[in-house]
Design a protein around this motif. Structure first.
Motif, short mmCIF file in Angstrom:
data_model
loop_
_atom_site.label_atom_id
_atom_site.label_comp_id
_atom_site.label_asym_id
_atom_site.label_seq_id
_atom_site.Cartn_x
_atom_site.Cartn_y
_atom_site.Cartn_z
N HIS A 54 22.56 -29.15 -30.72
CA HIS A 54 23.16 -28.56 -31.91
C HIS A 54 23.13 -29.55 -33.08
N ARG A 55 21.90 -29.97 -33.41
CA ARG A 55 21.75 -31.01 -34.44
C ARG A 55 20.43 -30.80 -35.18
N VAL A 56 20.40 -31.11 -36.47
CA VAL A 56 19.16 -31.07 -37.24
C VAL A 56 18.93 -32.44 -37.88
N SER A 57 17.67 -32.70 -38.20
CA SER A 57 17.29 -33.91 -38.93
C SER A 57 16.66 -33.50 -40.25
N THR A 58 16.87 -34.31 -41.29
CA THR A 58 16.29 -34.00 -42.59
C THR A 58 15.29 -35.07 -43.00
N ASP A 59 14.53 -34.75 -44.05
CA ASP A 59 13.50 -35.69 -44.51
C ASP A 59 14.09 -36.91 -45.20
N THR A 60 15.41 -36.95 -45.38
CA THR A 60 16.06 -38.13 -45.96
C THR A 60 16.64 -39.03 -44.86
#
Length: 407
Positions: A91-97
């Motif tokens: 239940h986690r996302v990663s971003t381009d920052t």
């Protein structure tokens, strides 16, 4: 440290904004964050190719809500970053920052990115799409030095842009690969009406015509080469050939889908606690005879957002909303209700020569859609005919002296 929100909304367009609004309206007390890849607060996209491009509306006037609204409702805006990966199990996302954000439930509302040409010269300076504020700003900034524009694509975006560009006095040529404009969304009668209207305004329309490449000088557009070798000289190209749904991170995480991400009647994807709404949501639609479609409309984004908010707050109601759309070109207001896909008959109500008329689409005698040009009363009253699947006679539908509500 990973940030965590009870509801994470990915996408800061109509659907994402409405999801946050609907959750708070439903008295949802958990934490909410909206991740958006643009630096701006959520804003309306339809005006980009109309009122905003023409300068009739400032950016502040197309904001969905002002900054204070979001702060008062404790909706965190994580802007200027794009979600690049989803870990559904964690239940986690990663971003381009480089930021990681955890969630209890996630609403994927990313819409789509403008489809671009793939031919030679597609990346020259002066080739534009109109999907974001930055797109419209770039196009508007160069118009003062532009005389000739080629619009690739005869759908709503292309024709709306052509109308604004003519208002600015530009020489405009619309290049459409199929044999009529609006071919994917309307019947032939409406297509021919809009072709005549645009030609009457001085727009050149080339039908059944393919673009072979964009030619340039010193890195900047100087013309569009057609498949027969003809070159249309121009300083600017506007590309309006549809969108590509932004669902790659979800599909990579294992979500079912392809042309969009598949959702059920509650907008749930196949991944746990992840919903999807709006342009990117592939769903079975009752007004398309149950076919799986993506609906690229503000109505669909807003209605699916409300369905999702209800599901999250324990008051689940299936999605069932009649589609509607609109388009403003010159002094013509087109309002559409229903989906004309698969129609087998069309009734013309009124006289197109008066520039106020409606087209009523039938399938096996049943009203499935209306296209209303400068005929708002027909649009408002005809909605019930679509929702209820009424089967009035052709003569009754065509009789302009009889209000549609009487049918």
């Amino acid at each position: 440290m990973t940030q965590h929100y009870d509801v994470l909304i990915v996408g800061a367009g109509h659907g994402g904004a409405q999801a946050a609004i609907a959750l708070r309206q439903a008295k949802y007390a958990g934490s909410i964050a909206v991740v958006g890849d643009e630096p701006d607060l959520p804003y309306e996209r339809p005006p980009l190719s109309k009122d905003y491009l023409s300068g009739d509306k400032t950016f502040e006037r197309i904001l969905i809500r002002p900054d204070a609204f979001w702060r008062e409702r404790d909706v965190a805006m994580l802007l200027g970053q794009r979600v690049t990966a989803v870990d559904a199990a964690a239940h986690r996302v990663s971003t381009d920052t480089g930021v990681e954000v955890g969630y209890g439930a996630m609403i994927w509302a990313t819409g789509g990115r403008a489809r671009r040409l793939s031919c030679e010269g597609h990346d020259l300076i002066g080739v534009h799409t109109v999907r974001t504020r930055a797109d419209a700003d770039r196009l508007r900034a160069e118009l003062a030095t532009v005389d000739r524009v080629v619009v690739v694509g005869g759908g709503y975006i292309g024709l709306e842009a052509a109308a604004v560009l003519r208002k600015f006095g530009k020489h405009v040529t619309v290049v459409e690969a199929l044999d009529r404009v609006l071919s994917r969304v309307a019947g032939e009668t409406l297509s021919r009406f809009y072709e005549a209207e645009h030609r009457g305004q001085g727009v050149e329309i080339l039908l059944g015509t393919q673009v072979d490449g964009i030619v340039g000088t010193d890195g900047r557009v100087s013309g569009v080469r057609l498949s027969d070798g003809t070159i249309l000289p121009c300083e600017t190209v506007v590309v309006g050939i549809g969108i590509v749904p932004e669902v790659a991170p979800l599909l990579a995480a294992g979500a079912a889908g392809g042309n969009g991400v598949r959702v059920d009647e509650y907008c749930r994807t196949s991944l746990p606690d992840i919903f999807a709404i709006g342009d990117c949501a592939l769903h079975a639609n009752a007004f398309a005879d149950g076919a799986e479609i993506r609906l690229e409309s503000v109505q669909n984004a807003n209605d699916q957002a409300t369905v999702t908010a209800k599901a999250i707050t324990g008051a689940a109601v299936p999605y069932h909303a009649v589609p509607w759309f609109w388009s403003n070109q010159y002094d013509l207001r087109l309002q559409t209700v229903g989906l004309s896909i698969g129609h087998d008959d069309v009734v013309v109500r009124g006289d197109p020569a008066t520039r106020s008329f409606s087209l009523i689409y039938l399938r096996q005698g049943r009203v499935i859609a209306l296209d209303c040009v400068n005929a708002t009363r027909d649009y408002v009253q005809g909605r019930a005919l679509v929702v209820d699947g009424k089967t009035p006679s052709r003569a009754a539908l065509a009789a302009t002296e009889t209000p549609l509500k009487e049918l």
